[in-house]
Design an enzyme around this catalytic site. Structure first.
Site, PDB file in Angstrom:
ATOM      1  N   CYS A  76     -55.000 -56.859  30.904  1.00 19.71           N
ATOM      2  CA  CYS A  76     -54.514 -55.544  30.490  1.00 19.71           C
ATOM      3  C   CYS A  76     -55.688 -54.580  30.476  1.00 19.71           C
ATOM      4  O   CYS A  76     -56.766 -54.933  30.011  1.00 19.71           O
ATOM      5  CB  CYS A  76     -53.903 -55.653  29.098  1.00 19.71           C
ATOM      6  SG  CYS A  76     -53.313 -54.073  28.471  1.00 19.71           S
ATOM      7  N   HIS A  94     -44.549 -56.607  30.949  1.00 17.63           N
ATOM      8  CA  HIS A  94     -45.813 -56.245  30.289  1.00 17.63           C
ATOM      9  C   HIS A  94     -45.799 -54.760  29.900  1.00 17.63           C
ATOM     10  O   HIS A  94     -46.162 -54.400  28.770  1.00 17.63           O
ATOM     11  CB  HIS A  94     -46.963 -56.563  31.255  1.00 17.63           C
ATOM     12  CG  HIS A  94     -48.329 -56.245  30.746  1.00 17.63           C
ATOM     13  ND1 HIS A  94     -49.278 -57.215  30.498  1.00 17.63           N
ATOM     14  CD2 HIS A  94     -48.934 -55.055  30.452  1.00 17.63           C
ATOM     15  CE1 HIS A  94     -50.395 -56.630  30.055  1.00 17.63           C
ATOM     16  NE2 HIS A  94     -50.219 -55.333  30.040  1.00 17.63           N
ATOM     17  N   GLU A  95     -45.378 -53.908  30.821  1.00 12.18           N
ATOM     18  CA  GLU A  95     -45.387 -52.459  30.557  1.00 12.18           C
ATOM     19  C   GLU A  95     -44.344 -52.061  29.521  1.00 12.18           C
ATOM     20  O   GLU A  95     -44.605 -51.224  28.649  1.00 12.18           O
ATOM     21  CB  GLU A  95     -45.163 -51.677  31.859  1.00 12.18           C
ATOM     22  CG  GLU A  95     -46.247 -51.868  32.904  1.00 12.18           C
ATOM     23  CD  GLU A  95     -47.646 -51.709  32.347  1.00 12.18           C
ATOM     24  OE1 GLU A  95     -47.895 -50.736  31.618  1.00 12.18           O
ATOM     25  OE2 GLU A  95     -48.503 -52.574  32.617  1.00 12.18           O
ATOM     26  N   HIS A 121     -45.605 -52.768  26.211  1.00 12.56           N
ATOM     27  CA  HIS A 121     -46.509 -51.700  25.754  1.00 12.56           C
ATOM     28  C   HIS A 121     -45.718 -50.567  25.093  1.00 12.56           C
ATOM     29  O   HIS A 121     -46.111 -50.051  24.044  1.00 12.56           O
ATOM     30  CB  HIS A 121     -47.256 -51.076  26.940  1.00 12.56           C
ATOM     31  CG  HIS A 121     -48.582 -51.706  27.258  1.00 12.56           C
ATOM     32  ND1 HIS A 121     -49.608 -51.781  26.355  1.00 12.56           N
ATOM     33  CD2 HIS A 121     -49.052 -52.269  28.400  1.00 12.56           C
ATOM     34  CE1 HIS A 121     -50.662 -52.363  26.930  1.00 12.56           C
ATOM     35  NE2 HIS A 121     -50.349 -52.672  28.174  1.00 12.56           N
TER      36      HIS A 121
HETATM   37 NI    NI Z   1     -51.444 -53.639  29.719  1.00 16.53          NI
END
Ligand code: NI
Length: 170
Positions: free
Chosen positions: A94, A138-139, A142
């Site tokens: 990341c 993953h995004e 976030h």
């Molecule tokens: Ni990331």
């Protein structure tokens, strides 16, 4: 256009939730342009979420492009996963978590269906698998205030914290 600073772990602002976008207006388009500018000026960057950038009130926006020639930009606004299938267990890093040093395998769905708005404010729905599915998860994490570290076992997380402490001392 402007480049935005990428927040670095353990910045508590990485836990911020992305604010839903009601209307894709000029202001939002400017933010998207700045996010792509930041993305394309960051080495080895596959994607960025607004909540990992130094915005005052980050919106629920992610920009993705891991194509070889960086010419396949994908912007998703208010993205959500509406279906997931299968499992993958691949290494992740990341831009906010010592990208040159910290990579760890994370359990994710192998295939996902995502619903979002595109840059024109149109609703889109599509499925993805493999690397793209991993990236989307993953995004979207976030934008929900989660880092990939939060998906690891306590033991793994503790080992990584220790590694980061050592990196910080250098
Ligand atoms: Ni990331």
């Amino acid at each position: 256009m402007a480049r935005i600073r990428i927040l670095q772990y353990p910045d508590p602002r990485l836990k911020t939730l992305g604010k839903k976008v009601d209307l894709v207006d000029e202001k939002v388009k400017q933010i998207i342009a700045d996010m792509f500018e930041t993305h394309y000026n960051t080495d080895n960057c596959a994607a960025l979420a607004a909540t990992q950038l130094d915005f005052q009130d980050p919106l629920a926006i992610t920009v993705i492009d891991f194509s070889q020639h960086k010419n396949e930009p994908l912007c998703l606004i208010n993205p959500e996963i509406i279906d997931r299938q299968g499992e993958q267990f691949e290494a992740e890093g990341c831009m906010s978590v010592y990208p040159d040093h910290i990579h760890e395998r994370v359990k994710r769905a192998e295939r996902v269906v995502v619903k979002a708005l595109n840059e024109k404010g149109e609703t889109i729905e599509f499925s993805a698998e493999g690397y793209m599915a991993k990236c989307l998860q993953h995004e979207i994490d976030h934008l929900n205030g989660l880092l990939f570290l939060d998906r690891l076992s306590l033991l793994k997380r503790e080992l990584i914290r220790e590694k980061i402490r050592k990196l910080l001392k250098r």
